[in-house]
Design an enzyme around this catalytic site. Structure first.
Site, mmCIF file in Angstrom:
data_model
loop_
_atom_site.group_PDB
_atom_site.id
_atom_site.type_symbol
_atom_site.label_atom_id
_atom_site.label_comp_id
_atom_site.label_asym_id
_atom_site.label_seq_id
_atom_site.Cartn_x
_atom_site.Cartn_y
_atom_site.Cartn_z
ATOM 1 N N ASP A 81 0.808 -1.221 0.000
ATOM 2 C CA ASP A 81 0.000 0.000 0.000
ATOM 3 C C ASP A 81 0.839 1.268 0.000
ATOM 4 O O ASP A 81 2.029 1.266 0.299
ATOM 5 C CB ASP A 81 -0.947 0.007 1.199
ATOM 6 C CG ASP A 81 -0.225 -0.125 2.537
ATOM 7 O OD1 ASP A 81 0.788 -0.865 2.600
ATOM 8 O OD2 ASP A 81 -0.652 0.498 3.518
ATOM 9 N N GLU A 138 -0.581 -1.976 5.161
ATOM 10 C CA GLU A 138 0.322 -1.917 6.320
ATOM 11 C C GLU A 138 0.214 -0.586 7.043
ATOM 12 O O GLU A 138 0.389 -0.520 8.251
ATOM 13 C CB GLU A 138 1.769 -2.153 5.858
ATOM 14 C CG GLU A 138 2.760 -2.302 6.996
ATOM 15 C CD GLU A 138 3.217 -0.985 7.631
ATOM 16 O OE1 GLU A 138 3.362 -0.930 8.864
ATOM 17 O OE2 GLU A 138 3.406 -0.004 6.877
ATOM 18 N N GLU A 139 -0.081 0.480 6.302
ATOM 19 C CA GLU A 139 -0.043 1.838 6.857
ATOM 20 C C GLU A 139 -1.296 2.180 7.661
ATOM 21 O O GLU A 139 -2.048 3.108 7.349
ATOM 22 C CB GLU A 139 0.137 2.855 5.725
ATOM 23 C CG GLU A 139 1.434 2.715 4.932
ATOM 24 C CD GLU A 139 2.659 3.183 5.702
ATOM 25 O OE1 GLU A 139 2.499 3.658 6.851
ATOM 26 O OE2 GLU A 139 3.768 3.079 5.166
#
Length: 399
Positions: A81, A138-139
């Site tokens: 991402d 992930e963010e």
């Protein structure tokens, strides 16, 4: 063998860089990676690798089975991402999605794992199974949690799992990791103070002034670090926003004011201290000034804790490529966060940093900034690291 990998991948570097730059030009936020996950799945299928899509919505797993006898299985994980940051690099392949860019190098992480997939698909002379894990979101949007909830390690059992992240402040050609806590737990807090509000010019003495409460609170937050957290421990508390009142009404004392911030820690006990003391200070200070406080503490990603055995494997794998002097085995913990921590809670493993700095001082624009761009020159080394991990976990090819 590792030198052969670097030599071979250097021959593919232009192709891999083109993939990386294509992903960079088409960034997608977490849980929106439809194009990226389709690209990954397509590349894996082209290589003849077993592919499973839709794990945790956009997660992809490619499975490569070795030809030598062995039951061991490992996971190699990359994230896909991007971030909600406007790009300012001016590159020919800069983001075509306004306000979104690959400011953390996940485009490079995905590409390096695709490069490893290409090598492993053609050189299956290892003992066991390698699961190539391409993770969405992930963010901060829960990608690791979603994949785990969708049965990642039940469907693709792993004896160990490894992660790799570029670090532009570390010179290219170097690696760094550590055993134990390596990245921090990332929590958020929000405190809303409420009072009567009032006229700041004529009758402030008739009002309860929440601006004074917030001023004391912001200063008092740092006493938690200085006086509640042991000196040998580490923690961070930072205020990110203070919102209250109106700039066009400077004579009006606000009746409501909200403070938000971040809390970082490495151990459960310190995390508990931060949550408890933020609440105690907010309620105590507001009560002392005749106000009230609503406190919310949201626990996010836990601390990333590297397992000792797998960290030694990771160090050995990197040292085989660049020599032990170019691998830092006791890197200082980072107060950034990484949701690979959740995978490490479910499976033994380790997280490694690969240097990406290329400036005169060995560094490049940092992660999460509008000028960051992944260093394509490190793609062969990143691919070779993954192959080296496989060799150290499952045996180098015979002969």
């Amino acid at each position: 063998m590792t030198n052969a990998v670097i030599e071979a991948v250097t021959g593919w570097q232009a192709e891999l860089a083109a993939i990386r730059q294509d992903i960079h030009a088409h960034p997608e936020l977490g849980m929106e990676e439809a194009r990226t996950s389709a690209l990954v799945a397509g590349e894996l299928r082209r290589l003849g690798i077993e592919v499973t899509e839709g794990i945790g919505r956009f997660g992809v797993v490619g499975t490569v089975r070795g030809t030598r006898p062995g039951q061991r299985a490992i996971g190699l994980r990359a994230d896909m991402d991007a971030l909600q940051i406007p790009e300012a690099t001016g590159l020919p392949y800069a983001s075509r999605n306004p306000g979104v860019m690959h400011a953390c190098g996940h485009d490079g992480h995905t590409t390096m794992l695709l490069g490893a997939a290409r090598w492993l698909a053609a050189h299956r002379d290892f003992a066991g199974t390698v699961h190539l894990i391409f993770q969405p979101a992930e963010e901060g949007r829960g990608g690791a949690k979603a994949m785990l909830a969708d049965g990642l390690f039940e469907r693709f059992p792993c004896d160990a799992v490894y992660g790799l992240h570029n670090k532009p402040t570390l010179p290219a050609g170097r690696f760094a990791t550590r055993t134990g806590p390596a990245l921090a737990a990332a929590d958020r807090f929000s405190v809303t103070f409420r009072g009567t509000g009032g006229h700041g010019g004529s009758t402030p003495h008739l009002a309860t002034d929440i601006t004074i409460v917030q001023a004391h609170f912001v200063l008092a937050l740092q006493t938690i670090i200085g006086r509640n957290v042991a000196a040998v421990e580490s923690a961070v508390l930072s205020v990110g926003s203070i919102q209250g009142g109106s700039p066009v009404s400077p004579n009006v004392m606000p009746a409501e004011l909200t403070i938000t911030g971040t809390a970082r820690s490495y151990t459960p006990s310190v995390r508990d201290i931060l949550e408890r003391r933020i609440g105690e200070l907010a309620h105590g200070l507001s009560a002392a000034h005749g106000c009230t406080a609503d406190v919310t503490y949201l626990r996010g990603t836990p601390a990333l804790v590297n397992h000792a055995e797998q960290t030694q494997v990771a160090i050995a794998a990197a040292s085989a490529l660049v020599g032990p002097t170019a691998v830092e085995p006791s890197f200082a913990p980072v107060t950034g966060a990484e949701d690979f921590a959740l995978m490490l809670q479910a499976c033994p493993g380790s997280f490694m940093f690969i240097g990406g700095g290329r400036g005169p001082d060995g560094t490049s624009p940092n992660l999460h900034t509008p000028h960051f761009d992944f260093n394509d020159d490190i793609i062969p080394l990143g691919v070779a690291y993954w192959v080296s991990v496989v060799e150290h976990e499952m045996g180098a090819p015979e002969g």
